[in-house]
Design an enzyme around this catalytic site. Structure first.
Site, mmCIF file in Angstrom:
data_model
loop_
_atom_site.group_PDB
_atom_site.id
_atom_site.type_symbol
_atom_site.label_atom_id
_atom_site.label_comp_id
_atom_site.label_asym_id
_atom_site.label_seq_id
_atom_site.Cartn_x
_atom_site.Cartn_y
_atom_site.Cartn_z
ATOM 1 C CE LYS A 1 0.967 -16.982 3.205
ATOM 2 N NZ LYS A 1 1.328 -15.979 4.186
ATOM 3 N N GLY B 1 -4.936 -1.946 4.661
ATOM 4 C CA GLY B 1 -5.114 -3.157 3.871
ATOM 5 C C GLY B 1 -6.080 -4.109 4.550
HETATM 6 P P1 ATR Z 1 -2.580 -10.592 0.720
HETATM 7 O O1 ATR Z 1 -3.342 -11.856 1.010
HETATM 8 O O2 ATR Z 1 -1.142 -10.822 0.368
HETATM 9 O O3 ATR Z 1 -2.753 -9.545 1.775
HETATM 10 P P2 ATR Z 1 -4.605 -9.587 -1.072
HETATM 11 O O4 ATR Z 1 -5.668 -10.394 -0.445
HETATM 12 O O5 ATR Z 1 -4.572 -9.505 -2.562
HETATM 13 O O6 ATR Z 1 -3.162 -10.048 -0.665
HETATM 14 O O7 ATR Z 1 -4.673 -8.099 -0.441
HETATM 15 C C1 ATR Z 1 -3.891 -7.075 -0.934
HETATM 16 C C2 ATR Z 1 -4.212 -5.784 -0.178
HETATM 17 O O8 ATR Z 1 -3.526 -4.713 -0.819
HETATM 18 C C3 ATR Z 1 -5.684 -5.410 -0.177
HETATM 19 O O9 ATR Z 1 -5.974 -4.705 1.015
HETATM 20 C C4 ATR Z 1 -5.775 -4.496 -1.380
HETATM 21 O O10 ATR Z 1 -6.863 -3.607 -1.358
HETATM 22 P P3 ATR Z 1 -8.314 -4.078 -1.933
HETATM 23 O O11 ATR Z 1 -8.946 -4.914 -0.857
HETATM 24 O O12 ATR Z 1 -9.030 -2.825 -2.197
HETATM 25 O O13 ATR Z 1 -8.016 -4.868 -3.184
HETATM 26 C C5 ATR Z 1 -4.485 -3.728 -1.240
HETATM 27 N N1 ATR Z 1 -4.049 -3.114 -2.488
HETATM 28 C C6 ATR Z 1 -3.473 -3.722 -3.550
HETATM 29 N N2 ATR Z 1 -3.216 -2.812 -4.529
HETATM 30 C C7 ATR Z 1 -3.651 -1.599 -4.057
HETATM 31 C C8 ATR Z 1 -3.654 -0.260 -4.570
HETATM 32 N N3 ATR Z 1 -3.153 0.023 -5.802
HETATM 33 N N4 ATR Z 1 -4.160 0.722 -3.796
HETATM 34 C C9 ATR Z 1 -4.660 0.458 -2.581
HETATM 35 N N5 ATR Z 1 -4.686 -0.781 -2.028
HETATM 36 C C10 ATR Z 1 -4.183 -1.794 -2.758
#
Ligand code: ATR
Length: 285
Positions: free
Chosen positions: A71, A134
């Site tokens: 994306k 998120g």
């Molecule tokens: P997308 O574009 O699909 O939203 P992304 O940019 O990878 O994917 O974002 C994933 C979200 O899930 C982020 O807010 C991420 O938190 P970080 O910014 O701290 O990485 C969150 N996320 C993923 N795994 C997580 C976990 N184990 N605990 C808390 N937040 C998580």
């Protein structure tokens, strides 16, 4: 459109892509509208994305959707990006123009808001504080949509505080950024809480959040749709909160894509929802 010899083509570029329910959705609409056409899953590795996008025109594609992990990268490769997609920082849809140039937009924001409006007709963004968990691409679409829909307070919570802060700074909106440790307290007085992280998706850990402070009438929303009911939504439902799952966001963003590609805005009916839901595992062991 209008040419009986024309076979309409579109697809979704992703890696992996075979889990996507978009082919089912769009091929349903071709059938419903009695149009000759096909929507294909296009498994495109990151290194092949530029060439794949440029191939859309010679292959006769009207356009394509863009999904994980392309994306953001696809936004850099298309010829034009509209203001909405630029603000979100990602594109979800490409339109091939008659001269072969590629226009990128993002329909996730529309899909998110339309889904809530259809599932919860009384919903309004300005009823009280909304909590968004998120700060990735999904969160950006949700935050943009809520701000545009007139939200008065958006509480943004993310594991990485700086990413949430960046959204609050970039978007003109009533944001309050909370540290991850305060996610449980951030629910106090809220009228809505949205999970935009990948937590709760099949194969991933559940979102770890205590709902005790969430008012009983607050709406719990997830943008994850596999499974349809994530552990977060299940917990909210069990304590009596209304819930909305992520499937409708996918279905509704597809309507905008159709409008751009084929000049028709198809409907998200109960029958269509049921047809897609049938193919989604419930995620329970
Ligand atoms: P997308 O574009 O699909 O939203 P992304 O940019 O990878 O994917 O974002 C994933 C979200 O899930 C982020 O807010 C991420 O938190 P970080 O910014 O701290 O990485 C969150 N996320 C993923 N795994 C997580 C976990 N184990 N605990 C808390 N937040 C998580």
């Amino acid at each position: 459109m209008g040419d009986p010899d024309r076979f309409l083509l579109a697809g979704v570029m992703g890696w992996p892509v075979m889990h996507s329910r978009s082919p089912l959705l769009h091929n349903y609409w071709f059938k419903q509208h009695k149009l000759a056409g096909a929507y294909l899953p296009l498994a495109i590795q990151p290194a092949g994305l530029a060439a794949a996008l440029r191939a859309l025109h010679p292959l006769g594609f009207a356009g394509c959707n863009i999904t994980i992990p392309h994306k953001q990268e696809a936004m850099k490769l298309v010829d034009d990006v509209d203001t909405l997609a630029k603000s979100i920082g990602a594109i979800s849809c490409v339109l091939v123009r008659p001269d072969g140039s590629l226009a990128g937009t993002n329909n996730d924001c529309y899909g998110f808001i339309q889904n809530i409006r259809q599932e919860q007709p009384g919903w309004r963004a300005d009823l009280g504080p909304s909590v968004v968990i998120g700060a990735g691409g999904g969160s950006r679409a949700v935050c943009y949509g809520l701000a545009q829909a007139g939200a008065r307070e958006i509480r943004l919570v993310n594991r990485t505080f700086a990413r949430a802060k960046k959204i609050a700074e970039e978007f003109a909106g009533p944001f309050k950024v909370f540290p991850w440790e305060q996610r449980h307290e951030a629910l106090d007085d809220a009228v809505m809480v949205v999970n935009t992280t990948s937590l709760g998706m099949v194969g991933q850990d559940a979102l770890d959040i205590k709902l005790d402070k969430l008012p009983a009438r607050a709406l719990a929303v997830d943008i994850v749709y596999i499974p349809l009911e994530t552990p977060f939504l299940e917990a909210a439902r069990k304590r009596g909160n209304p819930t909305v799952n992520g499937l409708g966001m996918l279905l509704h963003q597809g309507r905008r894509a159709w409008q751009a590609w084929f000049g028709i805005e198809p409907e998200v009916t109960a029958e269509l929802r049921a047809a897609v839901e049938k193919t989604i595992p419930d995620g329970k062991p």
